[in-house]
Write a protein that holds these residues in place. Structure first.
Motif, PDB file in Angstrom:
ATOM      1  N   ASP A 105      60.969  25.356  17.563  1.00 25.44           N
ATOM      2  CA  ASP A 105      61.370  26.537  16.782  1.00 25.44           C
ATOM      3  C   ASP A 105      62.265  26.148  15.608  1.00 25.44           C
ATOM      4  O   ASP A 105      62.693  24.999  15.492  1.00 25.44           O
ATOM      5  CB  ASP A 105      62.093  27.553  17.686  1.00 25.44           C
ATOM      6  N   ASN A 106      62.535  27.116  14.806  1.00 21.55           N
ATOM      7  CA  ASN A 106      63.352  26.878  13.619  1.00 21.55           C
ATOM      8  C   ASN A 106      64.785  26.519  14.034  1.00 21.55           C
ATOM      9  O   ASN A 106      65.365  27.116  14.927  1.00 21.55           O
ATOM     10  CB  ASN A 106      63.360  28.141  12.763  1.00 21.55           C
ATOM     11  N   HIS A 107      65.346  25.547  13.338  1.00 19.88           N
ATOM     12  CA  HIS A 107      66.657  25.014  13.739  1.00 19.88           C
ATOM     13  C   HIS A 107      67.792  25.415  12.837  1.00 19.88           C
ATOM     14  O   HIS A 107      68.922  24.961  13.027  1.00 19.88           O
ATOM     15  CB  HIS A 107      66.603  23.473  13.804  1.00 19.88           C
ATOM     16  N   ILE A 108      67.519  26.323  11.896  1.00 17.09           N
ATOM     17  CA  ILE A 108      68.545  26.637  10.897  1.00 17.09           C
ATOM     18  C   ILE A 108      69.827  27.224  11.505  1.00 17.09           C
ATOM     19  O   ILE A 108      70.920  27.061  10.980  1.00 17.09           O
ATOM     20  CB  ILE A 108      67.947  27.564   9.796  1.00 17.09           C
ATOM     21  N   ASP A 109      69.637  27.937  12.688  1.00 21.51           N
ATOM     22  CA  ASP A 109      70.826  28.581  13.295  1.00 21.51           C
ATOM     23  C   ASP A 109      71.605  27.645  14.224  1.00 21.51           C
ATOM     24  O   ASP A 109      72.595  28.029  14.826  1.00 21.51           O
ATOM     25  CB  ASP A 109      70.408  29.841  14.056  1.00 21.51           C
ATOM     26  N   ARG A 110      71.188  26.400  14.353  1.00 19.75           N
ATOM     27  CA  ARG A 110      71.946  25.471  15.195  1.00 19.75           C
ATOM     28  C   ARG A 110      73.317  25.224  14.524  1.00 19.75           C
ATOM     29  O   ARG A 110      73.376  25.028  13.290  1.00 19.75           O
ATOM     30  CB  ARG A 110      71.242  24.111  15.344  1.00 19.75           C
ATOM     31  N   PRO A 111      74.378  25.292  15.266  1.00 17.24           N
ATOM     32  CA  PRO A 111      75.729  25.237  14.663  1.00 17.24           C
ATOM     33  C   PRO A 111      75.943  24.019  13.774  1.00 17.24           C
ATOM     34  O   PRO A 111      76.544  24.132  12.712  1.00 17.24           O
ATOM     35  CB  PRO A 111      76.671  25.204  15.865  1.00 17.24           C
ATOM     36  N   GLU A 112      75.480  22.844  14.240  1.00 15.34           N
ATOM     37  CA  GLU A 112      75.728  21.632  13.432  1.00 15.34           C
ATOM     38  C   GLU A 112      74.999  21.703  12.103  1.00 15.34           C
ATOM     39  O   GLU A 112      75.515  21.302  11.055  1.00 15.34           O
ATOM     40  CB  GLU A 112      75.363  20.365  14.232  1.00 15.34           C
ATOM     41  N   ILE A 113      73.758  22.305  12.134  1.00 16.40           N
ATOM     42  CA  ILE A 113      72.975  22.444  10.902  1.00 16.40           C
ATOM     43  C   ILE A 113      73.681  23.415   9.976  1.00 16.40           C
ATOM     44  O   ILE A 113      73.856  23.166   8.785  1.00 16.40           O
ATOM     45  CB  ILE A 113      71.547  22.958  11.214  1.00 16.40           C
ATOM     46  N   GLN A 114      74.062  24.526  10.573  1.00 19.20           N
ATOM     47  CA  GLN A 114      74.768  25.552   9.811  1.00 19.20           C
ATOM     48  C   GLN A 114      75.956  24.945   9.093  1.00 19.20           C
ATOM     49  O   GLN A 114      76.125  25.132   7.887  1.00 19.20           O
ATOM     50  CB  GLN A 114      75.288  26.643  10.767  1.00 19.20           C
ATOM     51  N   GLU A 115      76.735  24.204   9.835  1.00 18.68           N
ATOM     52  CA  GLU A 115      77.956  23.658   9.264  1.00 18.68           C
ATOM     53  C   GLU A 115      77.644  22.647   8.165  1.00 18.68           C
ATOM     54  O   GLU A 115      78.250  22.672   7.096  1.00 18.68           O
ATOM     55  CB  GLU A 115      78.799  23.002  10.388  1.00 18.68           C
ATOM     56  N   ALA A 116      76.646  21.771   8.434  1.00 16.58           N
ATOM     57  CA  ALA A 116      76.267  20.767   7.442  1.00 16.58           C
ATOM     58  C   ALA A 116      75.739  21.444   6.182  1.00 16.58           C
ATOM     59  O   ALA A 116      76.012  21.018   5.057  1.00 16.58           O
ATOM     60  CB  ALA A 116      75.214  19.834   8.024  1.00 16.58           C
ATOM     61  N   TYR A 117      75.016  22.540   6.413  1.00 11.28           N
ATOM     62  CA  TYR A 117      74.453  23.302   5.304  1.00 11.28           C
ATOM     63  C   TYR A 117      75.574  23.881   4.455  1.00 11.28           C
ATOM     64  O   TYR A 117      75.556  23.791   3.235  1.00 11.28           O
ATOM     65  CB  TYR A 117      73.579  24.424   5.872  1.00 11.28           C
ATOM     66  N   THR A 119      78.914  23.084   4.440  1.00 11.34           N
ATOM     67  CA  THR A 119      79.912  22.160   3.888  1.00 11.34           C
ATOM     68  C   THR A 119      79.301  21.064   3.061  1.00 11.34           C
ATOM     69  O   THR A 119      79.964  20.444   2.252  1.00 11.34           O
ATOM     70  CB  THR A 119      80.717  21.487   5.017  1.00 11.34           C
ATOM     71  N   GLY A 120      77.979  20.811   3.320  1.00 14.81           N
ATOM     72  CA  GLY A 120      77.313  19.713   2.619  1.00 14.81           C
ATOM     73  C   GLY A 120      77.760  18.371   3.136  1.00 14.81           C
ATOM     74  O   GLY A 120      77.628  17.347   2.462  1.00 14.81           O
ATOM     75  N   MET A 121      78.331  18.373   4.300  1.00 12.47           N
ATOM     76  CA  MET A 121      78.805  17.104   4.861  1.00 12.47           C
ATOM     77  C   MET A 121      78.327  16.966   6.305  1.00 12.47           C
ATOM     78  O   MET A 121      77.857  17.916   6.892  1.00 12.47           O
ATOM     79  CB  MET A 121      80.339  17.073   4.855  1.00 12.47           C
ATOM     80  N   THR A 122      78.466  15.763   6.853  1.00 16.74           N
ATOM     81  CA  THR A 122      78.041  15.529   8.224  1.00 16.74           C
ATOM     82  C   THR A 122      78.830  16.439   9.162  1.00 16.74           C
ATOM     83  O   THR A 122      80.035  16.566   9.036  1.00 16.74           O
ATOM     84  CB  THR A 122      78.283  14.072   8.617  1.00 16.74           C
ATOM     85  N   ALA A 123      78.093  17.088  10.084  1.00 16.60           N
ATOM     86  CA  ALA A 123      78.773  18.000  11.028  1.00 16.60           C
ATOM     87  C   ALA A 123      78.271  17.732  12.437  1.00 16.60           C
ATOM     88  O   ALA A 123      77.228  17.129  12.615  1.00 16.60           O
ATOM     89  CB  ALA A 123      78.508  19.439  10.636  1.00 16.60           C
ATOM     90  N   SER A 124      79.059  18.197  13.381  1.00 20.24           N
ATOM     91  CA  SER A 124      78.614  17.950  14.765  1.00 20.24           C
ATOM     92  C   SER A 124      78.928  19.143  15.657  1.00 20.24           C
ATOM     93  O   SER A 124      79.778  19.960  15.339  1.00 20.24           O
ATOM     94  CB  SER A 124      79.324  16.717  15.312  1.00 20.24           C
ATOM     95  N   SER A 125      78.227  19.178  16.795  1.00 20.70           N
ATOM     96  CA  SER A 125      78.544  20.210  17.797  1.00 20.70           C
ATOM     97  C   SER A 125      78.127  19.715  19.168  1.00 20.70           C
ATOM     98  O   SER A 125      77.247  18.887  19.290  1.00 20.70           O
ATOM     99  CB  SER A 125      77.844  21.523  17.443  1.00 20.70           C
ATOM    100  N   ILE A 126      78.812  20.229  20.150  1.00 19.89           N
ATOM    101  CA  ILE A 126      78.442  19.847  21.505  1.00 19.89           C
ATOM    102  C   ILE A 126      77.887  21.086  22.167  1.00 19.89           C
ATOM    103  O   ILE A 126      78.542  22.124  22.214  1.00 19.89           O
ATOM    104  CB  ILE A 126      79.679  19.337  22.244  1.00 19.89           C
ATOM    105  N   ARG A 127      76.713  20.984  22.688  1.00 15.71           N
ATOM    106  CA  ARG A 127      76.021  22.143  23.233  1.00 15.71           C
ATOM    107  C   ARG A 127      75.250  21.741  24.458  1.00 15.71           C
ATOM    108  O   ARG A 127      74.919  20.584  24.658  1.00 15.71           O
ATOM    109  CB  ARG A 127      75.022  22.695  22.205  1.00 15.71           C
ATOM    110  N   TYR A 128      74.898  22.760  25.227  1.00 12.59           N
ATOM    111  CA  TYR A 128      74.021  22.519  26.365  1.00 12.59           C
ATOM    112  C   TYR A 128      72.595  22.720  25.897  1.00 12.59           C
ATOM    113  O   TYR A 128      72.254  23.785  25.387  1.00 12.59           O
ATOM    114  CB  TYR A 128      74.388  23.501  27.517  1.00 12.59           C
TER     115      TYR A 128
END
Ligand code: ADP
Length: 601
Positions: A105-117, A119-128
């Motif tokens: 599925d589309n990954h645009i709403d994944r938090p790390e993607i959102q944040e990278a989008y 801020t324009g910088m590398t982002a991370s998230s920990i998820r189940y």
């Protein structure tokens, strides 16, 4: 004390437990974070490499892109340690090392993607991750073509390794914690016991001291504050013991004084109970102290009604009272009774009753007044007779010179008697008042007796009485010569007077050896006659002043009634004794025992 010890241990363990848990949480977090940081760094490094190996074809066809990235993904899968996902700017998954990109599925709403989008910088998230069924660290890196954002490279790594490490750390911690608990439990128990044991010891000692076992002391092993406390308790106990001893001593002294007081003392408390009776009171009241102690005055068995009434009244009025009373029981005596109420401050504390036996004083008083009366009487008789005969003579009614002469003889005799009387009274009062000291000197009794008998020669001859002496030569005695002579004269002239004509009056001297000690040797002087004797009932009173068995007879013979009083006084001044053996109609013996040597006190 056990409770205190347990509390102390629990508090100690709680502190240890909490700090270990706190430290554990902190360490686990720190560990987890730093591992995640390291993982991230590694992932970023890999991602940078992968990005360098792929060409991102900007705005090309999605399908084409998926084909390209899927094949690339498969290629990297062999070398990569993590999962990679290629995502375009719209969030479409272009390729994935683990899954089929077509089906994702589309990954645009994944938090790390959102944040990278954003801020324009590398982002991370920990998820189940539902797909992989475990916690994942996801790192998203924006990909640029020049200034243009063209997509994202995402890397995912399971955190299971990190969690394992953390839980291993926790296991170590918990094992450590248990060991620490046991150790610190033991240590704190030991410390607490070290603290509480001396306290327990002190408590025990303090309790024993309270129970008046004041010999008890704290054993001091410690040199710290607890030891100091122990020392303080010991000093206190010592002080207490000293004070108790002093109190007991004072009490004992007071009790001895009260107990041995000649006056009777009865203490009554405010509840009318008898709290103390001394020996004298016991004897005066005629009731054992034990029988009276702790009883109320009404039930103490006091027989003397007036006395009881006086105490009752005193207790009621709480006022001092003093009375003279005659007790008939247990023996006849006159008492001065003082009732003194006791107050402690304002408080009524009972009373003290003091009983003075004034029987002797009263008797003395009576004797003195009797003596004055007697003296006046004794003086009056001869004076009356002198006056009477002188008046008769002066009136000139007596013509007959024989009668006149006999009158003058009477006047002479009476004045002579008066003179003797006055001399005797003077002598007696001198001896009694002890004004005139005795002059002791050694006396050789043989010569002494003979000379004394010579002095009474005329008197004896007149009454035709023979005087005899039985004295061994060289018998000595230490005495006041003049006084001892007075004793003999008085006894001998009594013997002469109260014996019939032709009889014998005898003086015998007999040394008495009482014991091995020559100091205690005595001399017995016996003056005996075979005269009229003294009736038994009169013997006890014979030494009283002016006491005569037969008044008329004594007067006729010119006696003063003072002779034996003087004798008795002198004998007593020589520390001797006098006794009478007499039988009416048979004779009388006066037996005097005198110490050979006077012991001057
Ligand atoms: P008095 O001057 O009357 O003799 P004393 O004091 O010497 O007084 O004696 C008291 C009384 O004791 C006498 O009056 C007498 O009754 C009695 N008495 C003293 N000595 C004798 C004696 N040897 N024999 C009998 N009676 C005596």
């Amino acid at each position: 004390m056990k409770r205190f010890r347990n509390k102390l241990t629990i508090i100690f363990l709680l502190i240890v437990g909490l700090s270990v848990i706190g430290l554990g949480i902190f360490t686990a977090n720190y560990l987890k974070n730093s591992q995640i940081e390291t993982m991230k760094e590694g992932m970023v490094r890999e991602m940078t490499l992968i990005l360098a190996a792929v060409t991102w074809s900007g705005n090309s066809d999605l399908e084409e892109a998926i084909h390209y990235f899927e094949s690339e993904a498969q290629r990297f899968k062999e070398y990569a340690t993590t999962r990679f996902t290629f995502i375009d700017t719209q969030g479409n998954v272009l390729g994935d090392t683990e899954e089929n990109a077509w089906e994702m599925d589309n990954h645009i709403d994944r938090p790390e993607i959102q944040e990278a989008y954003e801020t324009g910088m590398t982002a991370s998230s920990i998820r189940y991750s539902d797909t992989l069924k475990q916690e994942m660290l996801n790192v998203a890196m924006p990909v640029y073509d020049g200034d243009q954002l063209v997509g994202f490279l995402r890397s995912g790594l399971a955190l299971s390794g990190v969690n394992e490490t953390v839980s291993r750390v926790w296991t170590y911690y918990i094992v450590g914690l248990i060991v620490l608990f046991l150790l610190s439990g033991m240590v704190s128990y030991w410390v607490a016991r070290g603290l509480t044991r001396p306290l327990e010891n002190m408590t025990r000692v303090a309790k024993q001291i309270t129970k008046s076992n004041d010999q008890s002391r704290v054993t001091i092993i410690r040199q710290d504050e607890v030891g100091e406390l122990g020392k303080a308790i010991n000093t206190m106990a010592q002080g207490l013991q000293d004070q108790m001893r002093r109190i007991a001593e004072n009490e004992g002294r007071l009790k001895t004084v009260l107990e041995n007081l000649i006056s009777g003392v009865i203490l009554i408390d405010c509840k009318q109970r008898i709290s103390f009776v001394n020996k004298a009171a016991e004897e005066i009241v005629g009731n054992a102290a034990e029988a009276m102690a702790e009883k109320t005055i009404d039930h103490a068995g006091i027989e003397q009604r007036d006395f009881l009434e006086m105490i009752r009244q005193g207790m009621e009025q709480k006022e001092a009272d003093s009375k003279e009373m005659i007790f008939h029981y247990p023996s006849e005596r006159t008492l001065e009774i003082n009732f003194v109420p006791l107050f402690q401050g304002e408080l009524w504390a009972g009373a003290i009753v003091v009983l003075h036996d004034i029987t002797a004083i009263k008797r003395l008083e009576r004797m003195r007044s009797e003596f004055v009366a007697n003296v006046s009487h004794e003086l009056k008789t001869p004076i009356a007779s002198i006056k009477g005969f002188t008046e008769t003579l002066l009136a000139g009614t007596v013509e007959d010179t024989e009668t006149a002469k006999s009158f003058l003889q009477i006047i002479y005799d009476e004045s002579e008697r008066l003179n003797r009387l006055i001399l005797d009274i003077l002598q007696l009062s001198e001896i009694e008042s002890k004004r005139a000291p005795l002059f002791f000197s050694p006396i050789e009794l043989g010569e002494f007796i003979n000379r004394t008998l010579q002095m009474l020669d005329n008197e004896a001859r007149r009454k035709e009485v023979r005087l005899e002496a039985d004295v061994e030569e060289n018998t000595y005695i230490e005495a006041d010569e003049d006084r001892l002579r007075q004793v003999l004269i008085n006894l001998l002239s009594n013997g002469i007077q109260y014996s019939p004509r032709g009889s014998i009056v005898k003086v015998e001297i007999q040394p008495l050896t009482v014991s091995d000690e020559p100091e205690l040797d005595k001399i017995r002087i016996r003056v005996s006659d075979s005269g009229m004797g003294i009736p038994k009932k009169d013997i006890p009173r014979i030494f009283e002043r002016f006491y005569r068995v037969d008044k008329a007879r004594s007067r006729r013979s010119g006696g003063t009634g003072l002779g034996l009083s003087i004798v008795k006084h002198i004998v007593e001044l020589h520390q001797g004794t006098i006794n009478i053996e007499s039988e009416v109609g048979v004779g009388t013996s006066f037996i005097i025992d005198l110490p050979v040597i006077q012991h001057h006190s």
